[in-house]
Design a protein around this motif. Sequence first.
Motif, mmCIF file in Angstrom:
data_model
loop_
_atom_site.group_PDB
_atom_site.id
_atom_site.type_symbol
_atom_site.label_atom_id
_atom_site.label_comp_id
_atom_site.label_asym_id
_atom_site.label_seq_id
_atom_site.Cartn_x
_atom_site.Cartn_y
_atom_site.Cartn_z
ATOM 1 N N THR A 1 3.644 1.004 -3.565
ATOM 2 C CA THR A 1 3.096 0.975 -4.922
ATOM 3 C C THR A 1 1.612 1.297 -4.982
ATOM 4 O O THR A 1 1.054 1.353 -6.075
ATOM 5 C CB THR A 1 3.315 -0.415 -5.565
ATOM 6 O OG1 THR A 1 2.600 -1.396 -4.813
ATOM 7 C CG2 THR A 1 4.786 -0.766 -5.639
ATOM 8 N N VAL A 2 0.971 1.459 -3.842
ATOM 9 C CA VAL A 2 -0.464 1.740 -3.693
ATOM 10 C C VAL A 2 -1.306 0.517 -4.028
ATOM 11 O O VAL A 2 -2.194 0.142 -3.285
ATOM 12 C CB VAL A 2 -0.920 2.988 -4.487
ATOM 13 C CG1 VAL A 2 -2.392 3.270 -4.235
ATOM 14 C CG2 VAL A 2 -0.067 4.206 -4.145
ATOM 15 N N SER A 3 -1.013 -0.130 -5.123
ATOM 16 C CA SER A 3 -1.760 -1.310 -5.558
ATOM 17 C C SER A 3 -1.299 -2.539 -4.775
ATOM 18 O O SER A 3 -0.110 -2.739 -4.558
ATOM 19 C CB SER A 3 -1.531 -1.522 -7.049
ATOM 20 O OG SER A 3 -2.228 -2.647 -7.487
ATOM 21 N N THR B 1 -6.517 -1.475 6.482
ATOM 22 C CA THR B 1 -6.341 -0.712 5.246
ATOM 23 C C THR B 1 -6.508 0.782 5.512
ATOM 24 O O THR B 1 -5.706 1.605 5.046
ATOM 25 C CB THR B 1 -7.336 -1.202 4.177
ATOM 26 O OG1 THR B 1 -7.120 -2.606 3.955
ATOM 27 C CG2 THR B 1 -7.173 -0.448 2.871
ATOM 28 N N MET C 1 0.816 -1.216 0.000
ATOM 29 C CA MET C 1 0.000 0.000 0.000
ATOM 30 C C MET C 1 0.849 1.265 0.000
ATOM 31 O O MET C 1 0.479 2.257 -0.614
ATOM 32 C CB MET C 1 -0.917 0.028 1.231
ATOM 33 C CG MET C 1 -2.155 -0.825 1.107
ATOM 34 S SD MET C 1 -3.301 -0.528 2.475
ATOM 35 C CE MET C 1 -3.748 1.196 2.209
ATOM 36 N N ASP D 1 -1.574 -6.749 -4.715
ATOM 37 C CA ASP D 1 -1.995 -7.883 -5.546
ATOM 38 C C ASP D 1 -3.071 -8.701 -4.835
ATOM 39 O O ASP D 1 -3.173 -8.712 -3.607
ATOM 40 C CB ASP D 1 -0.803 -8.732 -5.998
ATOM 41 C CG ASP D 1 -0.191 -9.572 -4.894
ATOM 42 O OD1 ASP D 1 -0.886 -10.451 -4.349
ATOM 43 O OD2 ASP D 1 0.988 -9.351 -4.595
ATOM 44 N N ASP D 2 -3.878 -9.374 -5.629
ATOM 45 C CA ASP D 2 -5.029 -10.113 -5.111
ATOM 46 C C ASP D 2 -4.635 -11.207 -4.124
ATOM 47 O O ASP D 2 -5.321 -11.409 -3.115
ATOM 48 C CB ASP D 2 -5.827 -10.740 -6.262
ATOM 49 C CG ASP D 2 -6.601 -9.708 -7.071
ATOM 50 O OD1 ASP D 2 -6.820 -8.592 -6.557
ATOM 51 O OD2 ASP D 2 -6.970 -10.033 -8.213
ATOM 52 N N SER E 1 -3.769 -9.628 -0.760
ATOM 53 C CA SER E 1 -5.006 -9.062 -0.210
ATOM 54 C C SER E 1 -5.935 -10.158 0.296
ATOM 55 O O SER E 1 -6.473 -10.072 1.417
ATOM 56 C CB SER E 1 -5.689 -8.220 -1.289
ATOM 57 O OG SER E 1 -6.845 -7.622 -0.776
#
Length: 178
Positions: A123-125, A147, A120, A127-128, A131
């Motif tokens: 890279t902010v994104s 989060t 977070m 991966d599934d 998560s």
Amino acid sequence: MARVVPATGIGEVADRVRARRGGHLTPLDEALLHSEPFADGWNTLLGAVRSNMDLPGELRELAICRVADLNSAEYEWRAHAPLALREGMSAEQVAALRDGADSTPLTPRQLLVRDYTDAMTRTVSVDDELSNRLHSELGTQQFVELTGTIAAYNMVSRFLVALHVGQQRQTEESEVTA
């Protein structure tokens, strides 16, 4: 040196911040109070993050310390590393939150939270797979709270670093930043 002089700390908003802080203002508060609406919203949000959620304090402080380290927010680190210890982390586990440190002292759950915080923050994104593993580990409410905590403390660290907040007080180890 801080990029803004401390605000006066007078008024209803400052009083609400003091009430949450146990009667005092921190250098962060003194910067935020230049905009009372911003300071008031910040106080409400961070008050909820710090004290009104089911997320275990150990995981909250782990994430906050990791964000602080990744974003070079030493003032935030100095404030929250002692809180991580009070929430049950060992000194070795807290030290392992530094970027590049040996992660051996961290439990599998702590490593999962650290990795999620890294994704977070860096890279902010996320991966599934990561998560989904964390969601499964924490359940929906704590997953959302973690989060939100990571997002909120990325905001805190970026504010602190951009305005050089707390740099004049680097020897004070126990101030709470948010």
